[in-house]
Design a protein around this motif. Structure first.
Motif, PDB file in Angstrom:
ATOM      1  N   ALA A 123      54.756 -26.449  -9.133  1.00 41.52           N
ATOM      2  CA  ALA A 123      54.288 -27.984  -8.774  1.00 41.52           C
ATOM      3  C   ALA A 123      55.632 -28.953  -8.592  1.00 41.52           C
ATOM      4  O   ALA A 123      55.789 -29.704  -7.978  1.00 41.52           O
ATOM      5  CB  ALA A 123      53.392 -28.285  -9.804  1.00 41.52           C
ATOM      6  N   PHE A 124      56.443 -28.684  -9.677  1.00 40.14           N
ATOM      7  CA  PHE A 124      57.779 -29.514  -9.777  1.00 40.14           C
ATOM      8  C   PHE A 124      58.775 -28.966  -8.645  1.00 40.14           C
ATOM      9  O   PHE A 124      59.540 -29.727  -8.386  1.00 40.14           O
ATOM     10  CB  PHE A 124      58.265 -29.417 -11.248  1.00 40.14           C
ATOM     11  N   ILE A 125      58.791 -27.709  -8.524  1.00 40.18           N
ATOM     12  CA  ILE A 125      59.604 -27.243  -7.456  1.00 40.18           C
ATOM     13  C   ILE A 125      59.526 -28.146  -6.301  1.00 40.18           C
ATOM     14  O   ILE A 125      60.100 -28.732  -5.392  1.00 40.18           O
ATOM     15  CB  ILE A 125      59.540 -25.807  -6.886  1.00 40.18           C
ATOM     16  N   GLY A 126      58.086 -28.191  -6.004  1.00 40.16           N
ATOM     17  CA  GLY A 126      57.625 -28.978  -4.590  1.00 40.16           C
ATOM     18  C   GLY A 126      57.684 -30.365  -4.672  1.00 40.16           C
ATOM     19  O   GLY A 126      57.998 -30.994  -3.823  1.00 40.16           O
ATOM     20  N   ILE A 127      57.308 -30.920  -5.955  1.00 37.94           N
ATOM     21  CA  ILE A 127      57.912 -32.260  -6.094  1.00 37.94           C
ATOM     22  C   ILE A 127      58.956 -32.704  -5.798  1.00 37.94           C
ATOM     23  O   ILE A 127      59.536 -33.631  -5.147  1.00 37.94           O
ATOM     24  CB  ILE A 127      57.078 -32.690  -7.389  1.00 37.94           C
ATOM     25  N   GLY A 128      59.860 -31.904  -6.569  1.00 40.98           N
ATOM     26  CA  GLY A 128      61.414 -32.196  -6.257  1.00 40.98           C
ATOM     27  C   GLY A 128      61.850 -32.259  -5.020  1.00 40.98           C
ATOM     28  O   GLY A 128      62.470 -32.874  -4.396  1.00 40.98           O
ATOM     29  N   ALA A 129      61.441 -31.121  -4.124  1.00 39.08           N
ATOM     30  CA  ALA A 129      61.792 -30.923  -2.724  1.00 39.08           C
ATOM     31  C   ALA A 129      61.325 -32.142  -1.874  1.00 39.08           C
ATOM     32  O   ALA A 129      62.024 -32.789  -1.012  1.00 39.08           O
ATOM     33  CB  ALA A 129      61.114 -29.487  -2.214  1.00 39.08           C
ATOM     34  N   TYR A 130      59.762 -32.421  -2.051  1.00 43.74           N
ATOM     35  CA  TYR A 130      59.315 -33.588  -1.159  1.00 43.74           C
ATOM     36  C   TYR A 130      59.934 -34.720  -1.560  1.00 43.74           C
ATOM     37  O   TYR A 130      59.709 -35.963  -0.799  1.00 43.74           O
ATOM     38  CB  TYR A 130      57.688 -33.590  -1.237  1.00 43.74           C
ATOM     39  N   ALA A 131      60.159 -34.886  -3.028  1.00 43.34           N
ATOM     40  CA  ALA A 131      60.828 -36.275  -3.267  1.00 43.34           C
ATOM     41  C   ALA A 131      62.126 -36.564  -2.504  1.00 43.34           C
ATOM     42  O   ALA A 131      62.551 -37.739  -1.840  1.00 43.34           O
ATOM     43  CB  ALA A 131      60.980 -36.389  -4.602  1.00 43.34           C
ATOM     44  N   VAL A 132      63.102 -35.403  -2.369  1.00 46.62           N
ATOM     45  CA  VAL A 132      64.121 -35.731  -1.636  1.00 46.62           C
ATOM     46  C   VAL A 132      64.117 -36.268  -0.188  1.00 46.62           C
ATOM     47  O   VAL A 132      64.430 -36.976   0.427  1.00 46.62           O
ATOM     48  CB  VAL A 132      65.101 -34.345  -1.570  1.00 46.62           C
ATOM     49  N   VAL A 133      62.846 -35.504   0.574  1.00 48.29           N
ATOM     50  CA  VAL A 133      62.773 -35.785   1.999  1.00 48.29           C
ATOM     51  C   VAL A 133      61.972 -37.214   2.018  1.00 48.29           C
ATOM     52  O   VAL A 133      62.481 -37.928   2.724  1.00 48.29           O
ATOM     53  CB  VAL A 133      61.561 -34.806   2.485  1.00 48.29           C
ATOM     54  N   PHE A 134      61.127 -37.493   1.071  1.00 47.03           N
ATOM     55  CA  PHE A 134      60.699 -38.923   1.207  1.00 47.03           C
ATOM     56  C   PHE A 134      61.756 -40.044   0.726  1.00 47.03           C
ATOM     57  O   PHE A 134      61.707 -40.834   1.655  1.00 47.03           O
ATOM     58  CB  PHE A 134      59.548 -38.862  -0.124  1.00 47.03           C
ATOM     59  N   LEU A 135      62.465 -39.762  -0.088  1.00 48.23           N
ATOM     60  CA  LEU A 135      63.562 -40.786  -0.366  1.00 48.23           C
ATOM     61  C   LEU A 135      64.812 -40.893   0.606  1.00 48.23           C
ATOM     62  O   LEU A 135      64.780 -41.979   1.318  1.00 48.23           O
ATOM     63  CB  LEU A 135      64.157 -40.427  -1.760  1.00 48.23           C
ATOM     64  N   SER A 136      65.013 -39.564   1.327  1.00 44.51           N
ATOM     65  CA  SER A 136      66.210 -39.602   2.253  1.00 44.51           C
ATOM     66  C   SER A 136      65.712 -39.936   3.594  1.00 44.51           C
ATOM     67  O   SER A 136      66.277 -40.350   4.207  1.00 44.51           O
ATOM     68  CB  SER A 136      67.025 -38.543   2.243  1.00 44.51           C
TER      69      SER A 136
ATOM     70  N   GLY B 286      52.254 -33.751   6.305  1.00 49.80           N
ATOM     71  CA  GLY B 286      51.005 -32.948   6.304  1.00 49.80           C
ATOM     72  C   GLY B 286      51.239 -31.437   6.104  1.00 49.80           C
ATOM     73  O   GLY B 286      51.974 -30.901   5.470  1.00 49.80           O
ATOM     74  N   GLY B 287      50.262 -30.831   6.369  1.00 49.48           N
ATOM     75  CA  GLY B 287      50.277 -29.172   6.323  1.00 49.48           C
ATOM     76  C   GLY B 287      51.223 -28.505   7.044  1.00 49.48           C
ATOM     77  O   GLY B 287      51.653 -27.373   6.723  1.00 49.48           O
ATOM     78  N   THR B 288      51.960 -29.141   8.003  1.00 44.94           N
ATOM     79  CA  THR B 288      52.659 -28.280   8.509  1.00 44.94           C
ATOM     80  C   THR B 288      54.127 -28.553   8.165  1.00 44.94           C
ATOM     81  O   THR B 288      55.122 -27.781   8.495  1.00 44.94           O
ATOM     82  CB  THR B 288      52.966 -28.813  10.370  1.00 44.94           C
ATOM     83  N   GLY B 289      54.318 -29.223   7.180  1.00 47.97           N
ATOM     84  CA  GLY B 289      55.744 -29.393   6.420  1.00 47.97           C
ATOM     85  C   GLY B 289      56.897 -30.580   6.966  1.00 47.97           C
ATOM     86  O   GLY B 289      56.091 -31.110   8.065  1.00 47.97           O
ATOM     87  N   THR B 290      57.867 -30.502   6.627  1.00 51.56           N
ATOM     88  CA  THR B 290      58.840 -31.554   7.073  1.00 51.56           C
ATOM     89  C   THR B 290      60.316 -31.056   6.928  1.00 51.56           C
ATOM     90  O   THR B 290      60.300 -29.956   6.405  1.00 51.56           O
ATOM     91  CB  THR B 290      58.432 -32.868   6.339  1.00 51.56           C
ATOM     92  N   SER B 291      61.042 -31.915   7.290  1.00 51.88           N
ATOM     93  CA  SER B 291      62.442 -31.161   7.218  1.00 51.88           C
ATOM     94  C   SER B 291      63.367 -32.550   6.741  1.00 51.88           C
ATOM     95  O   SER B 291      63.223 -33.396   7.149  1.00 51.88           O
ATOM     96  CB  SER B 291      62.910 -30.716   8.301  1.00 51.88           C
ATOM     97  N   ALA B 292      64.399 -32.158   6.293  1.00 46.27           N
ATOM     98  CA  ALA B 292      65.325 -33.145   5.930  1.00 46.27           C
ATOM     99  C   ALA B 292      66.636 -33.112   6.633  1.00 46.27           C
ATOM    100  O   ALA B 292      67.666 -33.477   6.253  1.00 46.27           O
ATOM    101  CB  ALA B 292      65.658 -33.058   4.493  1.00 46.27           C
ATOM    102  N   LEU B 293      66.575 -32.442   7.954  1.00 45.61           N
ATOM    103  CA  LEU B 293      67.657 -32.232   8.698  1.00 45.61           C
ATOM    104  C   LEU B 293      68.322 -33.502   8.991  1.00 45.61           C
ATOM    105  O   LEU B 293      69.639 -33.591   9.140  1.00 45.61           O
ATOM    106  CB  LEU B 293      66.990 -31.384  10.076  1.00 45.61           C
ATOM    107  N   ILE B 294      67.612 -34.562   9.421  1.00 50.96           N
ATOM    108  CA  ILE B 294      68.133 -35.809   9.806  1.00 50.96           C
ATOM    109  C   ILE B 294      68.886 -36.305   8.872  1.00 50.96           C
ATOM    110  O   ILE B 294      70.222 -36.653   9.112  1.00 50.96           O
ATOM    111  CB  ILE B 294      66.984 -36.868  10.665  1.00 50.96           C
TER     112      ILE B 294
END
Lengths: 344, 245
Positions: free
Chosen positions: A78-91, A153-161
């Motif tokens: 849960a926290f691994i996912g939250i950490g990863a998604y928080a970075v995407v969301f913020l950046s 959503g379900g397909t995921g995201t990327s912090a490439l940009i």
């Protein structure tokens, strides 16, 4: 070193031994040496070491929970996912500097863990394990249903940009390397200080017998709460590092950032290394890393191998590598204990 | 105990497990510095009473008072910090820690001592319980006698005003039990009240001045040890059933 003299004529309490003091200095030296990695080693080696570092972080955090708090969590993903998604969301959404976003993601992990702890810490044993897993799945589903395009959503995201607009791939590799080495070192240091502190002896008591600990006045729930928040922050930090390393993430499925496979890996590392020992999880992380690096290419045999190793340890060395050594030789390389010296 | 200086008191305590009534309205009290023994046949409710006094179990009815304050809803850890110490029947050492560290946990968490004072307390308790030579041994490697002593030492390190002892002499030889009586006598001299459950009555009476006999979840006799042991209901309930068995 700092041996604290007790007033009784000859007896004194020793916290550092020559062995443990020497080893601690050695370990600190090793961290400094590893910090020169980007100057010394190939891109391939750095990629491997990043994986090793976040495995160390995950193993150490899971051991803090299960080994000291008796909290067998199957939901730290849960926290691994939250950490990863928080970075995407913020950046991505808020254009924050990605490495700063990783630091904030760690704090977000700690913040989220507080209300989660308030619920799950009332559960015991198997109910706790399943409860944490449910929490992890709930977070994964919530993320997968999020209509926000940055989250994907379900397909995921990327912090490439956010990463690639600011850094070259080589810079990203080097910074991520330092970030993961730093995270592992800082979290180990925090746990070390925590275990040496007044709370530390209480945490070890909770590990050995929760009921007996309560009967001598230990605040069991407080101790567990501290560990849960630390592990929430640590796993979020690991999630942020995983994101920085692989850039693309998905919320669903066993191999995703919210996937239960992370729990399987954490349990494996800690059981192999030695549950409830400070040094064990580091050894376990190295074992998993070696298996991952040298055997995972053999496809399905990799999983057969992991299972066989886990069963072998459960049957033959139930205390894990370090737990067995510690029992046999009564050694402690990192001084988190107390020794009474100088009695006649 | 009718002087009214009650340190720890159970008033009308009831406890049941499912259909089984284990404590059926128990009134029990111990005064400051007093030594009370509890005897009774197996299943009389002795250990359950201790668990209710220590806060391990919450009673289904009745109240527990410590220094006149209602502590019925206080958890075990809180009661320990207030001054109610407890040693278990089957020793529960912190196996992965050394003997000294076990006692330090008691001194730090339960006795709320810090730094050197905590060390001093722990060392003092180890010497008192004759564990000084084993200070750096891992607790899981100890034999029964030393586990029993450690159980006592750890409870003692929490600085209790009253110490609840559950069959701490059980399974020991006569000589070992005699040493324990000496240790408990020293605690009494330090002003610590003792509530001691023990089957070995002749050992028990050396360390206490009041005896309580329980049977079927009730207190059936309470007073001078000799008188209690002569009491017809006690002979019937305790020694009678023991003889039949």
């Amino acid at each position: 070193m700092s041996a604290v003299a007790a007033p009784a004529p000859a007896a004194r309490v020793e916290r550092w031994t020559r062995l443990s003091g020497g080893f601690t200095v050695l370990l600190a030296g090793l961290v400094v040496l590893l910090a020169f990695g980007p100057v010394l080693w190939s891109e391939n080696a750095l990629n491997n070491l990043i994986q090793l570092y976040f495995l160390v972080v995950l193993a150490v955090m899971w051991n803090a929970l299960a080994g000291y708090g008796g909290l067998v969590s199957v939901g730290q993903q849960a926290f691994i996912g939250i950490g990863a998604y928080a970075v995407v969301f913020l950046s991505l959404q808020h254009s924050l500097e990605p490495y700063l976003a990783m630091l904030l993601a760690t704090l977000i992990g700690a913040a989220v863990s507080i209300p989660v702890a308030a619920v799950v810490l009332w559960l015991r044993g198997g109910a706790f394990a399943i409860g944490t897993w449910v929490v992890a799945e709930a977070f994964a589903i919530l993320v997968s249903l999020d209509p926000n395009p940055a989250i994907g959503g379900g397909t995921g995201t990327s912090a490439l940009i956010p990463f690639n607009t600011r850094y070259t791939p080589e810079q990203r590799l080097h910074y991520t390397y330092w970030a993961s080495l730093g995270t592992a070192a800082v979290l180990l240091a925090i746990l070390f200080v925590l275990l040496r502190s007044r709370l530390g002896a209480s945490l070890q008591a909770i590990r050995d017998d929760e009921g007996a600990a309560a009967s001598v006045g230990v605040r069991v729930l407080l101790g567990k709460g501290v560990l849960f928040v630390l592990a929430g922050a640590g796993c979020a930090a690991a999630g942020a590092l995983i994101l920085a390393w692989q850039l693309s993430i998905q919320p669903l499925g066993p191999d995703s950032v919210f996937g239960v496979n992370w729990s399987a890996k954490m349990i494996f590392m800690v059981l192999v290394g030695g549950l409830g020992t400070f040094e064990g999880p580091i050894i376990g992380a190295i074992v998993l890393y070696l298996l991952q690096t040298y055997v995972s290419s053999s496809g399905v045999w990799y999983f057969v191998m992991l299972g066989a190793v886990a069963i072998g340890f459960a049957l033959l060395l139930p205390r894990g590598i370090w737990g067995t050594l510690q029992e046999r030789f009564n050694v402690q390389l990192l001084p988190v204990g107390y020794r009474l010296r100088g009695r006649a | 105990m009718d002087e009214g200086v009650k340190l720890l008191e159970a008033a009308g305590v009831r406890k049941r497990f499912g259909a089984l009534v284990v404590l059926d309205g128990v009134d029990f009290a111990v005064g400051a510095g007093e030594g009370v023994g509890i005897v009774g046949p197996n299943g009389a409710g002795k250990t359950t009473l201790l668990n209710v006094l220590a806060g391990t179990y919450r009673p289904d009815g009745g109240r527990v008072l410590f220094r006149g304050e209602d502590v019925t809803s206080r958890a075990a850890a809180r009661r320990c910090r207030l001054g109610i110490g407890r040693a278990h029947q089957v020793p529960r050492p912190f196996g992965g820690m050394t003997v000294f560290e076990n006692v330090l946990v008691g001194a730090g968490a339960g006795g709320r001592r810090r730094g050197r004072e905590k060390y001093r307390q722990a060392i003092d308790v180890l010497e008192l319980c004759a564990l000084g030579d084993l200070a750096n041994r891992r607790a899981e490697s100890l034999g029964l006698l030393h586990r029993k002593r450690l159980e006592l030492a750890r409870a003692l390190a929490t600085d209790p005003e009253v110490l609840l002892l559950d069959e701490i002499a059980g399974g020991l030889t006569e000589g070992e039990a005699a040493e324990l009586v000496v240790t408990v006598g020293e605690l009494r001299r330090r002003g610590i009240a003792i509530v001691w459950i023990e089957h070995i009555v002749h050992v028990l009476v050396q360390a206490i001045e009041r005896l309580v006999c329980m049977d079927g979840g009730r207190v059936i006799a309470d007073g001078d040890p000799d008188e209690v042991m002569r009491d017809a209901t006690v002979v019937d309930a305790y020694l009678g059933s023991a003889a039949v068995r």
